[in-house]
Design an enzyme around this catalytic site. Structure first.
Site, PDB file in Angstrom:
ATOM      1  N   GLY A 100       9.847  45.704  11.675  1.00  0.00           N
ATOM      2  CA  GLY A 100      10.923  46.461  11.044  1.00  0.00           C
ATOM      3  C   GLY A 100      10.512  47.085   9.726  1.00  0.00           C
ATOM      4  O   GLY A 100      11.079  48.096   9.307  1.00  0.00           O
ATOM      5  N   GLU A 135       5.619  42.891  17.067  1.00  0.00           N
ATOM      6  CA  GLU A 135       6.712  42.229  17.795  1.00  0.00           C
ATOM      7  C   GLU A 135       6.225  41.550  19.059  1.00  0.00           C
ATOM      8  O   GLU A 135       6.746  40.514  19.465  1.00  0.00           O
ATOM      9  CB  GLU A 135       7.819  43.238  18.155  1.00  0.00           C
TER      10      GLU A 135
HETATM   11  N1  CO8 Z   1      10.759  36.965   8.707  1.00  0.00           N
HETATM   12  C1  CO8 Z   1      11.040  35.852   8.005  1.00  0.00           C
HETATM   13  N2  CO8 Z   1      10.181  35.262   7.170  1.00  0.00           N
HETATM   14  C2  CO8 Z   1       8.958  35.823   7.042  1.00  0.00           C
HETATM   15  C3  CO8 Z   1       8.594  36.986   7.724  1.00  0.00           C
HETATM   16  C4  CO8 Z   1       9.563  37.570   8.591  1.00  0.00           C
HETATM   17  N3  CO8 Z   1       9.336  38.717   9.271  1.00  0.00           N
HETATM   18  N4  CO8 Z   1       7.328  37.311   7.401  1.00  0.00           N
HETATM   19  C5  CO8 Z   1       6.927  36.383   6.516  1.00  0.00           C
HETATM   20  N5  CO8 Z   1       7.903  35.482   6.300  1.00  0.00           N
HETATM   21  C6  CO8 Z   1       7.874  34.336   5.422  1.00  0.00           C
HETATM   22  C7  CO8 Z   1       7.080  33.182   6.014  1.00  0.00           C
HETATM   23  O1  CO8 Z   1       7.882  32.449   6.928  1.00  0.00           O
HETATM   24  C8  CO8 Z   1       6.717  32.422   4.779  1.00  0.00           C
HETATM   25  O2  CO8 Z   1       7.838  31.690   4.351  1.00  0.00           O
HETATM   26  P1  CO8 Z   1       7.716  30.078   4.114  1.00  0.00           P
HETATM   27  O3  CO8 Z   1       6.725  29.956   3.004  1.00  0.00           O
HETATM   28  O4  CO8 Z   1       9.094  29.692   3.761  1.00  0.00           O
HETATM   29  O5  CO8 Z   1       7.225  29.522   5.384  1.00  0.00           O
HETATM   30  C9  CO8 Z   1       6.481  33.508   3.753  1.00  0.00           C
HETATM   31  O6  CO8 Z   1       7.166  34.660   4.232  1.00  0.00           O
HETATM   32  C10 CO8 Z   1       5.024  33.862   3.572  1.00  0.00           C
HETATM   33  O7  CO8 Z   1       4.477  34.168   4.840  1.00  0.00           O
HETATM   34  P2  CO8 Z   1       3.098  33.544   5.365  1.00  0.00           P
HETATM   35  O8  CO8 Z   1       2.915  32.167   4.817  1.00  0.00           O
HETATM   36  O9  CO8 Z   1       3.064  33.698   6.849  1.00  0.00           O
HETATM   37  O10 CO8 Z   1       2.055  34.521   4.646  1.00  0.00           O
HETATM   38  P3  CO8 Z   1       0.598  34.959   5.174  1.00  0.00           P
HETATM   39  O11 CO8 Z   1      -0.018  35.728   4.046  1.00  0.00           O
HETATM   40  O12 CO8 Z   1      -0.120  33.809   5.723  1.00  0.00           O
HETATM   41  O13 CO8 Z   1       0.873  35.955   6.404  1.00  0.00           O
HETATM   42  C11 CO8 Z   1       1.956  37.812   7.483  1.00  0.00           C
HETATM   43  C12 CO8 Z   1       1.505  37.182   6.149  1.00  0.00           C
HETATM   44  C13 CO8 Z   1       0.726  38.203   8.317  1.00  0.00           C
HETATM   45  C14 CO8 Z   1       2.770  39.039   7.164  1.00  0.00           C
HETATM   46  C15 CO8 Z   1       2.786  36.775   8.284  1.00  0.00           C
HETATM   47  O14 CO8 Z   1       3.813  36.269   7.423  1.00  0.00           O
HETATM   48  C16 CO8 Z   1       3.473  37.338   9.489  1.00  0.00           C
HETATM   49  O15 CO8 Z   1       2.854  37.518  10.511  1.00  0.00           O
HETATM   50  N6  CO8 Z   1       4.792  37.628   9.390  1.00  0.00           N
HETATM   51  C17 CO8 Z   1       5.575  38.105  10.510  1.00  0.00           C
HETATM   52  C18 CO8 Z   1       5.288  39.584  10.791  1.00  0.00           C
HETATM   53  C19 CO8 Z   1       6.088  40.025  11.998  1.00  0.00           C
HETATM   54  O16 CO8 Z   1       5.942  39.526  13.094  1.00  0.00           O
HETATM   55  N7  CO8 Z   1       6.989  41.029  11.807  1.00  0.00           N
HETATM   56  C20 CO8 Z   1       7.820  41.552  12.852  1.00  0.00           C
HETATM   57  C21 CO8 Z   1       9.157  40.836  12.872  1.00  0.00           C
HETATM   58  S1  CO8 Z   1      10.175  41.310  14.241  1.00  0.00           S
HETATM   59  C22 CO8 Z   1      10.810  42.804  13.749  1.00  0.00           C
HETATM   60  O17 CO8 Z   1      10.581  43.273  12.690  1.00  0.00           O
HETATM   61  C23 CO8 Z   1      11.689  43.471  14.734  1.00  0.00           C
HETATM   62  C24 CO8 Z   1      12.453  44.600  14.071  1.00  0.00           C
HETATM   63  C25 CO8 Z   1      13.575  44.995  15.016  1.00  0.00           C
HETATM   64  C26 CO8 Z   1      14.587  45.872  14.276  1.00  0.00           C
HETATM   65  C27 CO8 Z   1      15.738  46.137  15.182  1.00  0.00           C
HETATM   66  C28 CO8 Z   1      16.758  47.006  14.493  1.00  0.00           C
HETATM   67  C29 CO8 Z   1      17.868  47.452  15.465  1.00  0.00           C
END
Ligand code: CO8
Length: 247
Positions: free
Chosen positions: A141, A164
């Site tokens: 997103g 995703e």
């Molecule tokens: N949602 C919620 N929390 C998140 C997200 C997320 N998308 N991304 C990161 N965080 C949180 C982690 O859970 C973590 O929190 P905590 O310390 O409480 O566990 C904190 O942020 C830091 O993240 P990381 O420890 O994972 O940090 P890294 O540096 O190791 O990794 C990354 C960074 C690579 C970005 C990794 O966090 C990651 O892969 N995040 C998810 C990315 C992802 O999959 N995004 C797509 C999500 S789905 C989507 O966007 C669909 C959109 C649809 C829209 C529809 C509209 C109609």
């Protein structure tokens, strides 16, 4: 007499509306926003600036955050002093996607019946130019949010992706559509099917070339209804600097 009345009415209305905008802005600038920082920037305070501010969650786009972005856009859209809007994040993350923790337990019925996240579309309907200033992660997103903007400026650390598929879902806010237009079908499919991240610095396109050309022609024609178009061309002919009045 009626002209004087109209004039004073107009001034009163203008003063009321402008006070309303100021109040709206102050209300939000005064800390009413939880997930974003909002201010007017630039020498003339004519740039609406929205900074996503959920650093611990890498600016994951929770429902509250996107509602606040919508409110800020509404107030900038109606603020006559604002000419363009910038949406940005931090050095580490523009936005790491929709909030996965919020979506985790949602059912199909809830998503479909409640038109889940439909209000995200507000970004792409703003009439003023919206610029995404992206650094760090722009994923899922987050990438879609950037592509909803009219222009993307990508910093050295920007990483775009539609991961995703790694969550067992697909892009839901234009990722399969705008990304294809931005980087071509081949690369878009690769990104959507692998979840890989890339650095890109390419413009995004909302319309087909033919539709875009048609719209452009109409908008070009429409500039001939403005005083500024006349002033600009006249200034060129008279070899002087144009004095635009936003009219
Ligand atoms: N949602 C919620 N929390 C998140 C997200 C997320 N998308 N991304 C990161 N965080 C949180 C982690 O859970 C973590 O929190 P905590 O310390 O409480 O566990 C904190 O942020 C830091 O993240 P990381 O420890 O994972 O940090 P890294 O540096 O190791 O990794 C990354 C960074 C690579 C970005 C990794 O966090 C990651 O892969 N995040 C998810 C990315 C992802 O999959 N995004 C797509 C999500 S789905 C989507 O966007 C669909 C959109 C649809 C829209 C529809 C509209 C109609």
């Amino acid at each position: 007499m009626s002209k004087i009345f109209c004039l004073s009415c107009h001034r009163w209305l203008y003063a009321t509306v402008s006070l309303y905008h100021q109040c709206l802005f102050l209300l939000h600038a005064g800390g009413q926003y939880e997930y974003i920082l909002v201010e007017k920037r630039g020498e003339k305070s004519n740039v609406g600036f929205i900074q996503l501010n959920r650093p611990k969650a890498l600016n994951a786009l929770c429902d509250g955050l996107m509602k606040e972005v919508g409110l800020a856009l509404d107030s900038f859209e109606t603020d006559g002093d604002v000419g363009a809007i910038v949406i940005t994040g931090s050095d580490r993350a523009f936005a790491a996607g929709a909030d996965i923790k919020e979506m985790q337990n949602r059912t199909f019925q809830e998503c479909y019946g409640g038109n889940f996240l439909a209000h995200w579309n507000r970004v792409s309907t703003v009439k003023k130019p919206v610029i995404a200033a992206v650094n760090g992660f722009a994923l899922g997103g987050g990438c879609e949010l950037a592509m909803m903007c009219d222009i993307i400026y990508a910093g050295e650390k920007a990483q775009f992706g539609q991961p995703e598929i790694l969550l067992g879902t697909i892009p839901g806010a234009g990722g399969t559509q705008r990304l294809t237009r931005a980087v071509g079908k081949s690369l878009a499919m690769e990104l959507v099917l692998t979840g890989d991240k890339i650095n890109v610095r390419k413009p995004t396109y909302e319309l087909s070339l033919a539709e875009g050309n048609r719209l452009e022609k109409r908008l070009f024609h429409a500039t001939f209804a403005t005083e500024d178009r006349k002033e600009g061309m006249t200034a060129f002919v008279e070899k002087r600097k144009a004095s635009f009045q936003d009219k």
